[in-house]
Design a protein around this motif. Structure first.
Motif, PDB file in Angstrom:
ATOM      1  N   VAL A  38     -36.902 -27.727 -31.893  1.00  0.00           N
ATOM      2  CA  VAL A  38     -37.637 -27.207 -33.039  1.00  0.00           C
ATOM      3  C   VAL A  38     -37.446 -28.183 -34.192  1.00  0.00           C
ATOM      4  N   VAL A  39     -38.406 -28.237 -35.073  1.00  0.00           N
ATOM      5  CA  VAL A  39     -38.287 -29.000 -36.317  1.00  0.00           C
ATOM      6  C   VAL A  39     -38.160 -27.988 -37.447  1.00  0.00           C
ATOM      7  N   VAL A  40     -37.154 -28.182 -38.284  1.00  0.00           N
ATOM      8  CA  VAL A  40     -36.845 -27.237 -39.350  1.00  0.00           C
ATOM      9  C   VAL A  40     -36.952 -27.926 -40.702  1.00  0.00           C
ATOM     10  N   ARG A  41     -37.647 -27.279 -41.630  1.00  0.00           N
ATOM     11  CA  ARG A  41     -37.649 -27.738 -43.018  1.00  0.00           C
ATOM     12  C   ARG A  41     -36.352 -27.254 -43.656  1.00  0.00           C
ATOM     13  N   VAL A  42     -35.516 -28.175 -44.091  1.00  0.00           N
ATOM     14  CA  VAL A  42     -34.199 -27.830 -44.622  1.00  0.00           C
ATOM     15  C   VAL A  42     -34.336 -27.228 -46.017  1.00  0.00           C
ATOM     16  N   ARG A  43     -33.757 -26.047 -46.200  1.00  0.00           N
ATOM     17  CA  ARG A  43     -33.731 -25.396 -47.513  1.00  0.00           C
ATOM     18  C   ARG A  43     -32.342 -25.453 -48.140  1.00  0.00           C
ATOM     19  N   ALA A  44     -31.299 -25.486 -47.319  1.00  0.00           N
ATOM     20  CA  ALA A  44     -29.924 -25.606 -47.816  1.00  0.00           C
ATOM     21  C   ALA A  44     -29.085 -26.215 -46.704  1.00  0.00           C
ATOM     22  N   ALA A  45     -28.048 -26.921 -47.089  1.00  0.00           N
ATOM     23  CA  ALA A  45     -27.129 -27.527 -46.133  1.00  0.00           C
ATOM     24  C   ALA A  45     -25.718 -27.432 -46.714  1.00  0.00           C
ATOM     25  N   SER A 106     -26.626 -34.195 -36.154  1.00  0.00           N
ATOM     26  CA  SER A 106     -26.738 -35.059 -37.339  1.00  0.00           C
ATOM     27  C   SER A 106     -28.089 -34.823 -37.992  1.00  0.00           C
ATOM     28  N   GLY A 107     -28.215 -35.297 -39.229  1.00  0.00           N
ATOM     29  CA  GLY A 107     -29.502 -35.306 -39.895  1.00  0.00           C
ATOM     30  C   GLY A 107     -29.839 -34.112 -40.757  1.00  0.00           C
ATOM     31  N   ALA A 108     -28.870 -33.249 -41.038  1.00  0.00           N
ATOM     32  CA  ALA A 108     -29.169 -32.046 -41.830  1.00  0.00           C
ATOM     33  C   ALA A 108     -29.406 -32.348 -43.301  1.00  0.00           C
ATOM     34  N   PHE A 109     -28.928 -33.494 -43.797  1.00  0.00           N
ATOM     35  CA  PHE A 109     -29.128 -33.837 -45.207  1.00  0.00           C
ATOM     36  C   PHE A 109     -30.449 -34.597 -45.349  1.00  0.00           C
ATOM     37  N   ALA A 110     -31.530 -33.874 -45.100  1.00  0.00           N
ATOM     38  CA  ALA A 110     -32.861 -34.461 -45.105  1.00  0.00           C
ATOM     39  C   ALA A 110     -33.873 -33.360 -45.367  1.00  0.00           C
ATOM     40  N   GLU A 111     -35.121 -33.747 -45.569  1.00  0.00           N
ATOM     41  CA  GLU A 111     -36.166 -32.742 -45.792  1.00  0.00           C
ATOM     42  C   GLU A 111     -36.464 -31.960 -44.513  1.00  0.00           C
ATOM     43  N   PHE A 112     -36.393 -32.628 -43.365  1.00  0.00           N
ATOM     44  CA  PHE A 112     -36.646 -31.996 -42.074  1.00  0.00           C
ATOM     45  C   PHE A 112     -35.599 -32.469 -41.076  1.00  0.00           C
ATOM     46  N   VAL A 113     -35.313 -31.638 -40.074  1.00  0.00           N
ATOM     47  CA  VAL A 113     -34.390 -32.024 -39.018  1.00  0.00           C
ATOM     48  C   VAL A 113     -34.906 -31.480 -37.695  1.00  0.00           C
ATOM     49  N   ARG A 114     -34.646 -32.217 -36.632  1.00  0.00           N
ATOM     50  CA  ARG A 114     -35.029 -31.788 -35.284  1.00  0.00           C
ATOM     51  C   ARG A 114     -33.769 -31.554 -34.452  1.00  0.00           C
ATOM     52  N   ALA A 115     -33.741 -30.459 -33.707  1.00  0.00           N
ATOM     53  CA  ALA A 115     -32.612 -30.176 -32.828  1.00  0.00           C
ATOM     54  C   ALA A 115     -33.048 -29.207 -31.742  1.00  0.00           C
ATOM     55  N   GLY A 116     -32.228 -29.079 -30.700  1.00  0.00           N
ATOM     56  CA  GLY A 116     -32.499 -28.157 -29.616  1.00  0.00           C
ATOM     57  C   GLY A 116     -32.414 -26.719 -30.075  1.00  0.00           C
ATOM     58  N   VAL A 117     -33.129 -25.827 -29.366  1.00  0.00           N
ATOM     59  CA  VAL A 117     -33.171 -24.423 -29.778  1.00  0.00           C
ATOM     60  C   VAL A 117     -31.792 -23.779 -29.770  1.00  0.00           C
ATOM     61  N   GLY A 118     -30.884 -24.269 -28.914  1.00  0.00           N
ATOM     62  CA  GLY A 118     -29.558 -23.675 -28.843  1.00  0.00           C
ATOM     63  C   GLY A 118     -28.712 -23.888 -30.078  1.00  0.00           C
ATOM     64  N   SER A 119     -29.174 -24.747 -30.989  1.00  0.00           N
ATOM     65  CA  SER A 119     -28.426 -25.012 -32.214  1.00  0.00           C
ATOM     66  C   SER A 119     -28.617 -23.937 -33.271  1.00  0.00           C
ATOM     67  N   PHE A 120     -29.604 -23.057 -33.092  1.00  0.00           N
ATOM     68  CA  PHE A 120     -30.021 -22.178 -34.178  1.00  0.00           C
ATOM     69  C   PHE A 120     -29.979 -20.696 -33.825  1.00  0.00           C
ATOM     70  N   ALA A 121     -29.894 -19.885 -34.871  1.00  0.00           N
ATOM     71  CA  ALA A 121     -30.072 -18.436 -34.796  1.00  0.00           C
ATOM     72  C   ALA A 121     -30.930 -18.022 -35.981  1.00  0.00           C
ATOM     73  N   LEU A 122     -31.518 -16.849 -35.899  1.00  0.00           N
ATOM     74  CA  LEU A 122     -32.363 -16.360 -36.986  1.00  0.00           C
ATOM     75  C   LEU A 122     -31.526 -15.959 -38.196  1.00  0.00           C
ATOM     76  N   VAL A 123     -32.028 -16.226 -39.367  1.00  0.00           N
ATOM     77  CA  VAL A 123     -31.402 -15.783 -40.616  1.00  0.00           C
ATOM     78  C   VAL A 123     -31.947 -14.389 -40.943  1.00  0.00           C
ATOM     79  N   PRO A 124     -31.085 -13.374 -41.042  1.00  0.00           N
ATOM     80  CA  PRO A 124     -31.568 -12.037 -41.418  1.00  0.00           C
ATOM     81  C   PRO A 124     -32.229 -12.061 -42.796  1.00  0.00           C
TER      82      PRO A 124
END
Length: 331
Positions: A38-45, A106-124
């Protein structure tokens, strides 16, 4: 596959090993997702100790896998929260617009980051992006150390050495959720904060030596690495559990390897359980931690906030240490 604009983006890059002074903001290609990405637009890191290890290339043994002369992966940052903007064609877990958080290589200090789906969970919906970004590395380290290795349960006496930092502030609260009586060790400046997040007893290490107390602890979670194994075992119950994080003492060449070997060897010949913790990211743990935060049982402690555009300043401040809780970058 959901389309994403292939235009450029801004990212913080480390062209060589060093501290915050080597970081540069550069325009780089915006990522596109692979089949299970997934590609994620970073809002906070948020910053973690792993960021510094990768940035400085220490311990030097780490460079065998991450680049001998310069970082193999120049983009930095591992913990983030944001919105999914594109998914790979094999992804069914997320869709564009989902709010997610997690830990990436790596790469979270950016406008967008790409990573595998297993890296993420939904934010309530009830959890802010800033709080979500503060959770992944530190929250999972605390949870796995106490729940999985320490086997903490109701009524146990737990001591957390290094209770005011990123992992420590989560550990105090998670130990309370697990039903423990918590003794927290920190410096004078952080006593009130640590008490405010639920510690039953707070020991100011500038005044008192917790290894000289008369109370045997069922579990000792060491995040500071500033005491010898003999000193720790002196106040550990006969059948108690000692959990050491990767922040244990070491040197610039081999890091904590000698310490981890010492812990493993001592464990073979002791009734006490002596274990080193190597956190393993897990989406289920992220979901559990987010649930605790929504229920009001876990509060990410954020002392310092910087705009993402000031990431180099944030890293320099983080290098100096002694913060309460987490440092967060806001996009």
């Amino acid at each position: 596959m959901t389309d994403v604009d292939t235009a450029s983006m801004t990212a913080w890059i480390a062209p060589r090993y060093g501290g915050g002074e080597v970081l540069r903001s550069e325009v780089v290609p915006r990522p596109t997702p692979g089949g299970r990405d997934v590609v994620v637009r970073v809002r906070a890191a948020s910053l973690c100790s792993g960021d510094l290890h990768l940035l400085t290339g220490t311990p030097y043994l780490l460079r065998l896998g991450f680049g001998l002369r310069r970082p193999k992966h120049r983009a930095i940052g591992q913990n983030l929260a944001g919105e999914v903007v594109a998914v790979g064609e094999q992804v069914t877990e997320f869709r564009s617009g989902d709010r997610v958080f997690g830990e990436v290589p790596s790469g979270a200090f950016a406008e967008f980051v790409r990573a595998g789906v297993g890296s993420f969970a939904l934010v309530p919906a009830a959890l802010s992006m800033e709080d979500a970004a503060a959770i992944p590395d530190s929250g999972m380290t605390a949870l796995q150390g106490l729940r999985d290795i320490g086997k903490v349960g109701p009524g146990q006496r737990v001591l957390i050495n290094g209770a005011s930092g990123g992992v420590g502030s989560f550990a105090v609260q998670i130990a309370k959720v697990l039903g423990a009586h918590v003794t927290a060790v920190c410096s004078s400046r952080h006593v009130e904060m640590v008490r405010s997040i639920g510690a039953d007893v707070v020991i100011d290490y500038t005044v008192d030596d917790f290894t000289r107390t008369q109370v045997p602890y069922d579990v000792i979670f060491d995040l500071a690495g500033n005491r010898t194994l003999r000193e720790i075992r002196r106040v550990l119950a006969a059948n108690g559990v000692f959990v050491s994080s990767a922040a244990a003492p070491g040197d610039n060449w081999f890091g904590p390897i000698r310490w981890l070997a010492q812990v493993a060897l001592a464990d073979l010949f002791s009734r006490q359980t002596l274990k080193a913790l190597l956190m393993r990211p897990a989406a289920a743990d992220l979901e559990h931690l987010a649930g605790l935060a929504v229920d009001g049982k876990l509060r990410p402690v954020i002392e310092r906030r910087f705009p993402l555009s000031d990431a180099a300043l944030a890293v320099a401040a983080f290098e100096r240490g002694h913060a309460s809780g987490k440092t967060v970058l806001i996009a």
